[in-house]
Design a protein around this motif. Structure first.
Motif, PDB file in Angstrom:
ATOM      1  N   UNK A  87      -1.096   2.794   3.245  1.00  0.00           N
ATOM      2  CA  UNK A  87      -0.121   3.870   3.038  1.00  0.00           C
ATOM      3  C   UNK A  87      -0.314   4.513   1.675  1.00  0.00           C
ATOM      4  N   UNK A  88      -0.423   3.685   0.639  1.00  0.00           N
ATOM      5  CA  UNK A  88      -0.565   4.208  -0.721  1.00  0.00           C
ATOM      6  C   UNK A  88      -1.868   4.988  -0.863  1.00  0.00           C
ATOM      7  N   UNK A  89      -2.978   4.441  -0.379  1.00  0.00           N
ATOM      8  CA  UNK A  89      -4.281   5.089  -0.548  1.00  0.00           C
ATOM      9  C   UNK A  89      -4.370   6.397   0.221  1.00  0.00           C
ATOM     10  N   UNK A 149       9.130   1.083  -5.342  1.00  0.00           N
ATOM     11  CA  UNK A 149       9.106   2.024  -4.218  1.00  0.00           C
ATOM     12  C   UNK A 149       7.667   2.484  -3.995  1.00  0.00           C
ATOM     13  N   UNK A 150       7.415   3.012  -2.789  1.00  0.00           N
ATOM     14  CA  UNK A 150       6.085   3.571  -2.508  1.00  0.00           C
ATOM     15  C   UNK A 150       5.777   4.734  -3.440  1.00  0.00           C
ATOM     16  N   UNK A 233       3.616  -5.370  -2.103  1.00  0.00           N
ATOM     17  CA  UNK A 233       2.334  -5.678  -2.740  1.00  0.00           C
ATOM     18  C   UNK A 233       1.180  -5.043  -1.968  1.00  0.00           C
ATOM     19  N   UNK A 234       0.195  -4.564  -2.712  1.00  0.00           N
ATOM     20  CA  UNK A 234      -1.039  -4.074  -2.108  1.00  0.00           C
ATOM     21  C   UNK A 234      -2.043  -5.214  -2.018  1.00  0.00           C
TER      22      UNK A 234
END
Length: 287
Positions: A87-89, A149-150, A233-234
């Motif tokens: 999601x983050x990437x 948060x994201x 956590x990633x």
């Protein structure tokens, strides 16, 4: 009466030249050098934890076991780590592509007051290490209420000075006559950008997107600073927690590292042509 077909002439196969042999051996040696850590990680992940820390070390396991992989999925929240990293990437890559493309095109094609100053600020961003900005960025994110948060992990990674500069230099190389012809036909600036500039920039945009995705996926420091929530956590942060009261679990750590690197290997395998073309078009090959 049938006539026999003329014999097919085949060219004699040339033997390898000394230069080709040397280059092949050199390429094989370099490939083995880069693959050795991956092989070591794979073999270590297939050992028991006791065997993984034995001294002297050995490459192949004496007793092959998938215990480390099983324990990683049972004790670690690896599914959440993977989804969080994805999601983050993906969000960071999407925002960076949009921001860098618009900013680079604006600098390359429009004239406005303060353009030189803003370009100098962008260039200054290339000389500042992201680690130096950690504390002020965290303070800003904390004041905005985005810790844990994201968005707190995503937005600070979306200031792509290097990517803006890459696309700026590429847009400068696109002939202005293409845009001028579109302007004469009545097209506006936005239409020219999306129908002419963006299609011509696909190799560079692909390279920027791939580099950004890889950088965001491997980012350990910023997600570690901005979140303490285990559910957010990633992959790099989650793998760093693979330890117990006896210390680091090396077999599990190697298994987690392979899991974290798998998406990047897939990206390279399927997009290596775009990576090479993007490097050639953006001028990164000589840097």
């Amino acid at each position: 009466m049938t006539t026999a077909a003329p014999p097919v002439r085949t060219r004699p196969r040339r033997g390898w030249t000394p230069g080709q042999i040397v280059l092949t051996l050199l390429g094989t040696a370099v490939s083995a050098l880069f693959l050795a850590p991956l092989a070591w990680a794979l073999f270590t992940s297939l050992k028991s934890e006791t065997e993984a820390v034995e001294v002297p070390t050995h490459w192949l396991p004496h007793d092959w076991t998938g215990q480390a992989w099983t324990a990683l999925f049972e004790t670690g929240n690896i599914t959440n780590w993977f989804v969080n990293s994805l999601v983050v990437s993906v969000c960071v890559t999407t925002i960076v592509l949009l921001v860098a493309a618009l900013a680079g095109y604006g600098f390359a094609r429009t004239e406005f007051r303060g353009k030189g100053v803003l370009m100098s600020v962008v260039m200054a961003g290339l000389m500042v290490s992201p680690a130096v900005l950690g504390v002020p960025l965290f303070t800003t994110v904390q004041q905005m209420g985005m810790v844990d948060t994201y968005w707190g992990m995503i937005l600070p990674q979306c200031a792509p000075a290097a990517m803006v500069y890459i696309l700026y230099k590429f847009f400068q190389g696109i002939p202005r006559e293409l845009e001028e012809a579109a302007f004469i036909d009545g097209a506006g600036r936005w239409r020219v950008f999306f129908t002419i500039i963006v299609p011509l920039s696909r190799p560079s945009l692909a390279a920027v997107g791939i580099f950004t995705f890889i950088s965001s996926w491997n980012n350990f420091l910023w997600p570690y600073m901005v979140t303490n929530n285990p559910d957010l956590m990633t992959m790099p942060n989650g793998i760093a927690t693979v330890m117990n009261s006896y210390g680091i679990q090396w077999a599990q750590l190697m298994a987690g590292g392979l899991m974290a690197g798998l998406p990047l290997i897939v990206v390279f395998v399927f997009f290596q042509r775009q990576i090479v073309a993007g490097v050639a078009h953006t001028g990164l090959a000589g840097q």
